[in-house]
Design a protein around this motif. Structure first.
Motif, PDB file in Angstrom:
ATOM      1  N   LEU A   5      44.163 -14.976 -42.886  1.00  0.00           N
ATOM      2  CA  LEU A   5      42.680 -14.516 -43.299  1.00  0.00           C
ATOM      3  C   LEU A   5      42.615 -13.115 -42.761  1.00  0.00           C
ATOM      4  O   LEU A   5      41.875 -12.141 -43.356  1.00  0.00           O
ATOM      5  N   GLY A  50      44.162 -11.116 -45.072  1.00  0.00           N
ATOM      6  CA  GLY A  50      43.490 -11.052 -46.588  1.00  0.00           C
ATOM      7  C   GLY A  50      44.494 -11.892 -47.834  1.00  0.00           C
ATOM      8  O   GLY A  50      44.338 -11.591 -48.832  1.00  0.00           O
ATOM      9  N   PHE A  99      43.458 -16.458 -49.474  1.00  0.00           N
ATOM     10  CA  PHE A  99      43.050 -16.733 -50.703  1.00  0.00           C
ATOM     11  C   PHE A  99      43.293 -15.492 -51.777  1.00  0.00           C
ATOM     12  O   PHE A  99      43.707 -14.420 -51.272  1.00  0.00           O
ATOM     13  N   ASP A 135      42.390 -12.288 -53.855  1.00  0.00           N
ATOM     14  CA  ASP A 135      41.554 -11.070 -53.669  1.00  0.00           C
ATOM     15  C   ASP A 135      40.321 -11.191 -54.615  1.00  0.00           C
ATOM     16  O   ASP A 135      40.347 -10.331 -55.397  1.00  0.00           O
ATOM     17  N   LYS A 177      35.910 -10.978 -55.033  1.00  0.00           N
ATOM     18  CA  LYS A 177      34.831 -10.942 -54.084  1.00  0.00           C
ATOM     19  C   LYS A 177      33.672 -11.015 -55.166  1.00  0.00           C
ATOM     20  O   LYS A 177      33.517 -10.801 -56.599  1.00  0.00           O
ATOM     21  N   PRO A 225      34.189 -11.793 -49.622  1.00  0.00           N
ATOM     22  CA  PRO A 225      35.383 -12.554 -50.107  1.00  0.00           C
ATOM     23  C   PRO A 225      35.319 -13.946 -50.295  1.00  0.00           C
ATOM     24  O   PRO A 225      34.321 -14.461 -49.652  1.00  0.00           O
ATOM     25  N   ILE A 226      36.094 -14.622 -50.711  1.00  0.00           N
ATOM     26  CA  ILE A 226      36.328 -16.410 -50.773  1.00  0.00           C
ATOM     27  C   ILE A 226      36.456 -16.428 -49.078  1.00  0.00           C
ATOM     28  O   ILE A 226      37.236 -15.601 -48.562  1.00  0.00           O
ATOM     29  N   MET A 227      35.750 -17.330 -48.678  1.00  0.00           N
ATOM     30  CA  MET A 227      35.904 -17.800 -47.082  1.00  0.00           C
ATOM     31  C   MET A 227      35.824 -18.994 -46.650  1.00  0.00           C
ATOM     32  O   MET A 227      35.650 -19.996 -47.796  1.00  0.00           O
ATOM     33  N   ARG A 238      36.003 -13.541 -43.646  1.00  0.00           N
ATOM     34  CA  ARG A 238      36.552 -14.836 -44.504  1.00  0.00           C
ATOM     35  C   ARG A 238      36.521 -16.268 -43.659  1.00  0.00           C
ATOM     36  O   ARG A 238      37.004 -17.117 -44.180  1.00  0.00           O
ATOM     37  N   ALA A 265      31.434  -9.180 -40.991  1.00  0.00           N
ATOM     38  CA  ALA A 265      30.884 -10.626 -41.071  1.00  0.00           C
ATOM     39  C   ALA A 265      29.678 -10.627 -40.966  1.00  0.00           C
ATOM     40  O   ALA A 265      29.192 -11.689 -41.465  1.00  0.00           O
TER      41      ALA A 265
END
Length: 217
Positions: free
Chosen positions: A64, A67, A70, A72, A74, A83-85, A97, A200
């Motif tokens: 995570l 990166g 997942f 890349d 957004k 991003p996907i989290m 994430r 975040a």
């Protein structure tokens, strides 16, 4: 998220395995998809260890951070790219994430956001419930050496995924039994960590504002 698996008193460093509810346990930390299947697990840590410390020592955390877990991709919410989290409970650090609820004294907007996240995390709780319902030996204080227990837990998680993938029926009678056993071996409350990354925090605020705008429409 994590769940505690009761074990017998280990012969070495026994005090490290006593969790906040007072029984000996080993932690299963898992990432679950929207179908209730385990897609990443880590187990073997003593019950006394904080969830965040376990997470920081996993391959999931490292991926995570880098990166690479997942694709890349957004999306933009407001003026913030995100991003996907994954979702976590308050015990975990807030990362770009890894999204978690707000903690402390909350206004209505933050409280509503945290409630929505908690509803999503119920999928994890259901997965843990099904896992333990199918293999109730996980409540039987596993009578194995502590070096062997992680392999057994991992095998049960794999079998759980196979059962879910094949549409195996889950008996409601098992649910009642799990509820009884959960009362006997209550899960320790998560100790919140305030660890957060600035980016975040901006992502979480942007999501909260978007949810609030949708709520007012």
């Amino acid at each position: 998220m994590g769940t505690h698996i009761p074990i017998l008193v280990p012969p070495h460093l026994a005090s490290e395995y006593v969790n906040r509810k007072g029984y000996f346990s080993m932690v299963l930390q898992a990432l679950v998809d929207h179908r209730g299947r385990f897609i990443d697990i880590n187990t073997g840590w003593p019950g006394k260890v904080h969830d965040a410390r376990i997470f920081w020592n996993t391959g999931l955390f490292r991926k995570l951070q880098a990166g690479t877990f997942f694709p890349d991709r957004k999306i933009t919410v407001g003026d913030v790219k995100m991003p996907i989290m994954i979702l976590g409970d308050p015990a975990y650090p807030l990362m770009p994430r890894l999204m978690k609820p707000y903690t402390g004294k909350l206004d209505r907007s933050k409280d509503r956001f945290s409630y929505k996240l908690s509803r999503c995390r119920m999928t994890v709780e259901c997965a843990f419930g099904c896992l333990k319902g199918r293999w109730r030996s996980l409540y039987g204080k596993l009578n194995l050496g502590e070096s062997s227990i992680p392999a057994v837990i991992s095998a049960y998680c794999t079998l759980h995924n196979i059962c879910e993938g094949k549409g195996e029926t889950f008996s409601q009678a098992w649910t009642s039994e799990v509820q009884r056993l959960e009362a006997e071996f209550a899960q320790p409350e998560s100790r919140a960590t305030r660890e957060a990354q600035h980016r975040a925090s901006r992502i979480r605020d942007a999501l909260r504002e978007e949810f609030e705008a949708e709520n007012q429409q």
